[in-house]
Design a protein around this motif. Sequence first.
Motif, PDB file in Angstrom:
ATOM      1  N   THR A 280       0.822  -1.193  -0.136  1.00  0.00           N
ATOM      2  CA  THR A 280       0.115   0.016  -0.092  1.00  0.00           C
ATOM      3  C   THR A 280       0.842   1.232  -0.044  1.00  0.00           C
ATOM      4  OG1 THR A 280      -0.058   0.102   2.312  1.00  0.00           O
ATOM      5  CG2 THR A 280      -1.954  -1.132   1.459  1.00  0.00           C
ATOM      6  N   GLU A 281       0.202   2.254  -0.702  1.00  0.00           N
ATOM      7  CA  GLU A 281       0.932   3.615  -0.213  1.00  0.00           C
ATOM      8  C   GLU A 281       0.414   4.393   1.150  1.00  0.00           C
ATOM      9  OE1 GLU A 281       2.889   5.609  -2.337  1.00  0.00           O
ATOM     10  OE2 GLU A 281       3.323   3.917  -3.395  1.00  0.00           O
ATOM     11  N   PHE A 282       1.304   4.625   1.847  1.00  0.00           N
ATOM     12  CA  PHE A 282       1.120   5.159   3.141  1.00  0.00           C
ATOM     13  C   PHE A 282       1.968   6.482   3.363  1.00  0.00           C
ATOM     14  CE2 PHE A 282       0.116   4.200   7.810  1.00  0.00           C
ATOM     15  CZ  PHE A 282      -0.394   5.631   8.015  1.00  0.00           C
ATOM     16  N   PRO A 283       1.927   7.659   2.666  1.00  0.00           N
ATOM     17  CA  PRO A 283       2.849   8.590   2.644  1.00  0.00           C
ATOM     18  C   PRO A 283       3.112   9.128   3.934  1.00  0.00           C
ATOM     19  CG  PRO A 283       0.946   9.377   1.342  1.00  0.00           C
ATOM     20  CD  PRO A 283       0.699   8.020   1.532  1.00  0.00           C
ATOM     21  N   GLY A 284       2.111   9.144   4.907  1.00  0.00           N
ATOM     22  CA  GLY A 284       2.130   9.567   6.338  1.00  0.00           C
ATOM     23  C   GLY A 284       2.666   8.635   7.182  1.00  0.00           C
ATOM     24  N   ALA A 285       3.038   7.637   6.830  1.00  0.00           N
ATOM     25  CA  ALA A 285       3.544   6.817   7.834  1.00  0.00           C
ATOM     26  C   ALA A 285       4.755   6.969   8.956  1.00  0.00           C
ATOM     27  CB  ALA A 285       4.056   5.306   7.126  1.00  0.00           C
ATOM     28  N   ALA A 286       5.775   7.672   8.373  1.00  0.00           N
ATOM     29  CA  ALA A 286       6.816   8.209   9.080  1.00  0.00           C
ATOM     30  C   ALA A 286       6.299   9.165  10.275  1.00  0.00           C
ATOM     31  CB  ALA A 286       7.748   8.805   8.440  1.00  0.00           C
ATOM     32  N   GLU A 287       5.447   9.963   9.774  1.00  0.00           N
ATOM     33  CA  GLU A 287       4.875  11.064  10.645  1.00  0.00           C
ATOM     34  C   GLU A 287       4.043  10.411  11.731  1.00  0.00           C
ATOM     35  OE1 GLU A 287       4.589  11.713   7.375  1.00  0.00           O
ATOM     36  OE2 GLU A 287       6.168  12.981   7.010  1.00  0.00           O
ATOM     37  N   LEU A 288       3.207   9.516  11.408  1.00  0.00           N
ATOM     38  CA  LEU A 288       2.226   8.822  12.384  1.00  0.00           C
ATOM     39  C   LEU A 288       3.105   7.917  13.310  1.00  0.00           C
ATOM     40  CD1 LEU A 288      -0.322   7.929  13.452  1.00  0.00           C
ATOM     41  CD2 LEU A 288      -0.384   6.192  11.533  1.00  0.00           C
ATOM     42  N   TRP A 289       4.186   7.287  12.932  1.00  0.00           N
ATOM     43  CA  TRP A 289       5.171   6.696  13.515  1.00  0.00           C
ATOM     44  C   TRP A 289       5.594   7.485  14.874  1.00  0.00           C
ATOM     45  CZ3 TRP A 289       6.024   2.681  16.015  1.00  0.00           C
ATOM     46  CH2 TRP A 289       7.064   2.252  16.734  1.00  0.00           C
ATOM     47  N   GLU A 290       6.249   8.779  14.298  1.00  0.00           N
ATOM     48  CA  GLU A 290       6.961   9.810  15.284  1.00  0.00           C
ATOM     49  C   GLU A 290       5.684  10.167  16.385  1.00  0.00           C
ATOM     50  OE1 GLU A 290       9.959  10.754  15.508  1.00  0.00           O
ATOM     51  OE2 GLU A 290      10.440   9.473  13.915  1.00  0.00           O
ATOM     52  N   GLN A 291       4.646  10.232  16.038  1.00  0.00           N
ATOM     53  CA  GLN A 291       3.562  11.056  17.075  1.00  0.00           C
ATOM     54  C   GLN A 291       3.280   9.624  17.803  1.00  0.00           C
ATOM     55  OE1 GLN A 291      -0.099  11.873  14.904  1.00  0.00           O
ATOM     56  NE2 GLN A 291       0.955  13.623  13.896  1.00  0.00           N
ATOM     57  N   VAL A 292       3.138   8.302  17.421  1.00  0.00           N
ATOM     58  CA  VAL A 292       2.957   6.992  18.391  1.00  0.00           C
ATOM     59  C   VAL A 292       3.876   6.836  19.235  1.00  0.00           C
ATOM     60  CG1 VAL A 292       2.278   4.731  18.065  1.00  0.00           C
ATOM     61  CG2 VAL A 292       1.171   6.212  16.741  1.00  0.00           C
ATOM     62  N   ARG A 293       5.025   6.735  18.645  1.00  0.00           N
ATOM     63  CA  ARG A 293       6.316   6.546  19.170  1.00  0.00           C
ATOM     64  C   ARG A 293       6.632   7.692  20.774  1.00  0.00           C
ATOM     65  NH1 ARG A 293      12.248   6.734  16.547  1.00  0.00           N
ATOM     66  NH2 ARG A 293      11.631   8.992  17.065  1.00  0.00           N
ATOM     67  N   ASP A 294       6.425   8.708  20.287  1.00  0.00           N
ATOM     68  CA  ASP A 294       6.545   9.721  21.440  1.00  0.00           C
ATOM     69  C   ASP A 294       5.269   9.858  22.216  1.00  0.00           C
ATOM     70  OD1 ASP A 294       8.964  10.432  20.261  1.00  0.00           O
ATOM     71  OD2 ASP A 294       8.211  12.137  18.777  1.00  0.00           O
ATOM     72  N   LYS A 295       4.314   9.537  22.083  1.00  0.00           N
ATOM     73  CA  LYS A 295       3.275   9.601  23.179  1.00  0.00           C
ATOM     74  C   LYS A 295       3.487   8.459  24.185  1.00  0.00           C
ATOM     75  CE  LYS A 295      -1.771   8.807  22.936  1.00  0.00           C
ATOM     76  NZ  LYS A 295      -2.929   8.500  22.015  1.00  0.00           N
ATOM     77  N   PRO A 296       3.385   9.175  25.382  1.00  0.00           N
ATOM     78  CA  PRO A 296       3.458   8.327  26.475  1.00  0.00           C
ATOM     79  C   PRO A 296       2.315   7.229  26.587  1.00  0.00           C
ATOM     80  CG  PRO A 296       2.578  10.519  27.350  1.00  0.00           C
ATOM     81  CD  PRO A 296       2.955  10.441  25.729  1.00  0.00           C
ATOM     82  N   GLU A 297       2.661   6.100  27.255  1.00  0.00           N
ATOM     83  CA  GLU A 297       1.631   4.962  27.103  1.00  0.00           C
ATOM     84  C   GLU A 297       0.725   5.208  28.448  1.00  0.00           C
ATOM     85  OE1 GLU A 297       3.315   1.114  27.028  1.00  0.00           O
ATOM     86  OE2 GLU A 297       5.086   1.631  25.671  1.00  0.00           O
ATOM     87  N   ALA A 298      -0.528   4.942  28.348  1.00  0.00           N
ATOM     88  CA  ALA A 298      -1.260   4.825  29.369  1.00  0.00           C
ATOM     89  C   ALA A 298      -0.890   3.866  30.501  1.00  0.00           C
ATOM     90  CB  ALA A 298      -2.746   4.663  28.863  1.00  0.00           C
TER      91      ALA A 298
END
Length: 56
Positions: free
Chosen positions: A35-53
């Motif tokens: 699949t094409e997912f041009p926003g994958a890198a940006e999404l990964w940065e957001q998810v990775r930097d988000k503190p876990e509940a």
Amino acid sequence: MSDPLDKATSKAPATLGEGCLSRFDPDDLDSDDGTEFPGAAELWEQVRDKPEAQEE
């Protein structure tokens, strides 16, 4: 009658390994697979930097 799956319009790529180690064979993949997912890198940065509940 021959194999009814022969009439299918799509096929999964070949796989390597078995069970939970099964994965698609990279040599069998081409530009039409995936699949094409041009926003994958940006999404990964957001998810990775988000503190876990924290669980209670």
